[in-house]
Design an enzyme around this catalytic site. Structure first.
Site: not given
Ligand code: PNS
Length: 162
Positions: A19, A43, A92, A130
């Protein structure tokens, strides 16, 4: 000219060197980067959101033009609220692609003004996640060099064995 602001969203449970690498790379093309930590009540993270934010701030100490905040709700709404023009996501491997493409296209549908920019981490971090870090730490394996030092210390506090 107005500042180019990018939002780097994620769960960051916890932040890894992968990150950090992506955040530093994005600072080369954006004036300001906001690291946005998702608070998701569904979560059960290892670290509470405030602790995740503290760990990110400690890991990025001395890095300029970066802010760290939490967000809830739709990412595109948060990006607009912060005046951002792009979402930064790290890619990645090919295995990341399907989920990332789905998310990028859905976010584009929700907001035409926000672009998703994908960045590749240094190959030394291309296998890092993570989830894997937490698993290794929970079994007493070494995560040195894979996570920033504040995270290494925090994992040691949680698992008493790293
Ligand atoms: O580190 P991660 O868990 O891969 O991040 C995922 C994240 C936080 C980017 C994604 O879950 C997110 O944007 N959540 C917010 C809700 C949202 O906007 N959902 C629609 C996106 S398709």
């Amino acid at each position: 000219m107005s500042e180019r602001i990018a939002i780097c969203p994620g769960t960051f449970d916890p932040i890894t060197n992968g990150h950090v690498d992506i955040i530093q790379r994005s600072l080369r093309i954006f004036d300001r980067v906001v690291v946005a930590v998702l608070v998701n009540p569904q979560k059960r993270p290892l670290f509470e959101s405030q602790r995740r934010i503290e760990l990110i701030r400690a890991s990025l100490q001395g890095v300029e033009r970066v802010e760290v905040e939490s967000f809830q709700g739709l990412l595109v709404d948060y990006v607009k609220e912060r005046g951002g023009s792009a979402i930064i996501r790290g890619l990645r491997a090919v295995s990341d692609f399907e989920y990332e493409l789905q998310m990028a296209l859905m976010n584009r549908r929700l907001s035409q003004e926000v672009e998703t920019v994908f960045m590749m981490p240094s190959e030394e971090y291309s296998f890092l996640s993570s989830t894997m870090i937490k698993e290794i730490a929970s079994f007493g394996g070494s995560v040195r060099g894979l996570v920033p030092e504040p995270v290494e210390r925090a994992l040691r506090e949680v698992f008493h064995n790293v």
